[in-house]
Scaffold this active site. Structure first.
Site, PDB file in Angstrom:
ATOM      1  N   THR A  34      28.791 -20.643  19.842  1.00 62.74           N
ATOM      2  CA  THR A  34      28.636 -21.049  21.239  1.00 62.74           C
ATOM      3  C   THR A  34      27.467 -21.996  21.454  1.00 62.74           C
ATOM      4  OG1 THR A  34      27.171 -19.193  21.775  1.00 62.74           O
ATOM      5  CG2 THR A  34      29.557 -18.828  22.022  1.00 62.74           C
ATOM      6  N   SER A  70      21.771  -4.842   9.260  1.00 61.36           N
ATOM      7  CA  SER A  70      21.794  -6.096   8.506  1.00 61.36           C
ATOM      8  C   SER A  70      23.231  -6.555   8.257  1.00 61.36           C
ATOM      9  CB  SER A  70      21.070  -5.910   7.167  1.00 61.36           C
ATOM     10  OG  SER A  70      21.238  -7.031   6.335  1.00 61.36           O
ATOM     11  N   CYS A  95      23.641 -15.238  26.344  1.00 59.79           N
ATOM     12  CA  CYS A  95      24.975 -15.830  26.226  1.00 59.79           C
ATOM     13  C   CYS A  95      26.008 -14.738  26.490  1.00 59.79           C
ATOM     14  CB  CYS A  95      25.164 -16.410  24.826  1.00 59.79           C
ATOM     15  SG  CYS A  95      26.861 -16.833  24.406  1.00 59.79           S
ATOM     16  N   HIS A 154      24.627  -8.003  11.432  1.00 58.51           N
ATOM     17  CA  HIS A 154      24.045  -9.335  11.631  1.00 58.51           C
ATOM     18  C   HIS A 154      24.742 -10.351  10.729  1.00 58.51           C
ATOM     19  CE1 HIS A 154      20.041 -11.791  12.041  1.00 58.51           C
ATOM     20  NE2 HIS A 154      21.077 -12.383  12.606  1.00 58.51           N
ATOM     21  N   ARG A 156      33.060 -16.788  18.437  1.00 62.18           N
ATOM     22  CA  ARG A 156      32.868 -18.009  17.674  1.00 62.18           C
ATOM     23  C   ARG A 156      31.548 -18.654  18.090  1.00 62.18           C
ATOM     24  NH1 ARG A 156      38.061 -21.036  20.455  1.00 62.18           N
ATOM     25  NH2 ARG A 156      37.224 -21.275  22.573  1.00 62.18           N
ATOM     26  N   CYS A 216      28.433 -13.959  23.658  1.00 58.37           N
ATOM     27  CA  CYS A 216      27.705 -13.263  22.597  1.00 58.37           C
ATOM     28  C   CYS A 216      27.414 -11.826  23.019  1.00 58.37           C
ATOM     29  CB  CYS A 216      26.400 -13.981  22.279  1.00 58.37           C
ATOM     30  SG  CYS A 216      26.585 -15.745  21.903  1.00 58.37           S
ATOM     31  N   ARG A 245      22.561 -19.744   6.325  1.00 61.75           N
ATOM     32  CA  ARG A 245      22.404 -18.325   6.612  1.00 61.75           C
ATOM     33  C   ARG A 245      22.468 -17.449   5.368  1.00 61.75           C
ATOM     34  NH1 ARG A 245      23.409 -17.717  12.313  1.00 61.75           N
ATOM     35  NH2 ARG A 245      24.141 -19.664  13.227  1.00 61.75           N
TER      36      ARG A 245
END
Length: 448
Positions: free
Chosen positions: A180, A230, A372, A233, A178, A375, A265
């Site tokens: 961060t 892609s 992170c 991402h 989620r 992540c 995004r």
């Protein structure tokens, strides 16, 4: 009370009043037949949301799939990285005890029965830690023998050394993917490195990152590679927008859908026309991983394979659920045809396939540069899962030969780490496709 209302919300409020609905600007191209495929978006939506998603979520909540062994302390091989994310939501809390569920013999997927003696103790543990001290000499020997059979040449990603004292088990359900707060130059450096240095592309990628502005100059293999990255991402961005920290006080944290973050995004007007293309690439990634699950069915159908956790009844139920899921995946009517890849001149095809592998391995190593930790955890898991899917797709002869090979020298093998990452990675893609339905609804209800 802290209220996390991003500046983006104010910025996007200026744009959402322009021509066309907010939903249309994000999803205008997310429809119809996908490039290089015989499938359409609508078929995938129905199949995933009704057939795949519910079964997959149930499977991933089981003990076998919820624990993932990973080394989050590997140094970044490309630049100096202090790995000191100051955001509290970046932290990953490793487990403190190694449950019996993973004290297993890896060879042939037959596990040590001695592990079951510790079940009562394990059930009390909420988290996991290092397992080296709990491995018997017999198990260590089995692990060494297993490694002899691993075919590194067929792997598309770098695997962490599971025997390393720095590797530890992480409960994925206690460390969900989620938002961060990890963003800015550090995050952009990761994706810029992936796109600029490690992706086949016909142009220089600029911020915001634009996946495949043009297909010219790219063969189908290189085009597929770029779309996979892609799509990955895009999927990650969907997760971050769907599980966003909306509010925090002394008593609770409220996580939920952040529509403005999603628009930033994926809105066509806010991404120079590229947002909807990114979402289409998500569906391409979905087809690739779905095809891998369909092809690997014979591997899991073998009687010698067990989802061992020391709980015999539950283990059998989980394998039954796994096989049911894979049969559903196989039933999909419009699978991606991987035989179209690397199908040209043998010499050129082999060279291209090797470039494909090396490039993807390099991308998996970049995940050790993510500052992170949470992540990094999900980045490593999802790239490894995609790498495992590619390994399956291009190991057809080895998989077909399995019935004619012995258990002592199998023609194809997947490590537990690869299995857990494969299904959890597909779980992330499946969740992203499911979340798009939620964002469609939320965007449609926005006042224009």
């Amino acid at each position: 009370m802290k209220s996390f209302i991003p500046l983006a919300l104010l910025l996007t409020s200026v744009h959402v009043t322009t021509a066309g609905s907010a939903a249309h600007r994000c999803f205008c191209q997310v429809t119809g037949t996908l490039d290089d495929c015989a499938c359409d978006v609508e078929t995938i939506d129905r199949f995933n949301n009704k057939e795949i998603f519910p079964k997959l979520q149930k499977l991933l909540s089981s003990d076998y799939f919820r624990f993932y062994k990973v080394n989050l302390n590997n140094p970044c091989p490309f630049w100096t990285d202090h790995s000191q994310c100051g955001l509290k939501y970046c932290a990953v809390k490793p487990c403190t005890l190694a449950p019996c569920v993973f004290r297993y013999r890896v060879k042939y997927q037959r596990y040590s029965e001695a592990a079951s003696q510790d079940i009562e103790e394990c059930e009390k543990a909420e988290k996991l830690g290092a397992v080296n001290g709990s491995l018997s000499d017999e198990t260590r020997q089995a692990l060494q023998e297993w490694k002899k059979h691993d075919d590194e040449s067929d792997r598309f990603c770098m695997l962490d050394d599971e025997d390393s004292p720095k590797s530890q088990y992480v409960d994925l359900l206690l460390n969900p993917e989620r938002f961060t707060g990890y963003k800015g130059p550090e995050a952009w450096r990761i994706w810029n490195s992936i796109y600029e240095e490690n992706c086949f592309k016909p142009y220089s990628v600029k911020r915001p990152l634009n996946p495949l502005a043009s297909n010219s100059g790219l063969c189908v293999e290189k085009r597929a590679f770029f779309r996979l990255i892609s799509g990955l991402h895009a999927s990650i961005n969907i997760h971050l927008s769907a599980r966003y920290l909306l509010d925090e006080n002394w008593f609770e944290m409220k996580w939920g859908h952040n529509v403005s973050e999603f628009q930033l995004r994926f809105d066509k007007e806010l991404t120079e026309g590229e947002g909807p293309k990114r979402l289409r690439n998500l569906y391409f990634l979905y087809l690739i991983e779905l095809r891998a699950l369909a092809k690997i069915l014979p591997y899991f159908e073998r009687p010698a394979f067990h989802l061992y956790t020391g709980q015999h009844t539950q283990d059998n139920e989980n394998k039954k659920l796994l096989l049911e899921l894979l049969h559903v995946a196989k039933s999909f009517p419009l699978h991606f045809d991987e035989t179209a890849l690397f199908a040209g001149n043998n010499k050129e095809a082999m060279k291209l396939k090797e470039d494909f592998k090396l490039t993807f391995k390099n991308i998996s190593r970049i995940m050790d540069c993510v500052e992170c930790f949470k992540c990094r955890l999900w980045g490593k898991l999802q790239t490894q899962g995609l790498g495992s899917a590619l390994k399956i797709l291009f190991s057809e002869r080895q998989i077909d030969a399995m019935p004619n090979t012995s258990n002592t020298n199998p023609s194809f093998q997947l490590s537990r780490q690869e299995i857990v990452s494969l299904f959890n990675a597909f779980g992330r893609i499946s969740t992203s496709v499911r979340e798009l339905e939620n964002f469609r609804s939320l965007l449609s209800n926005l006042k224009q």
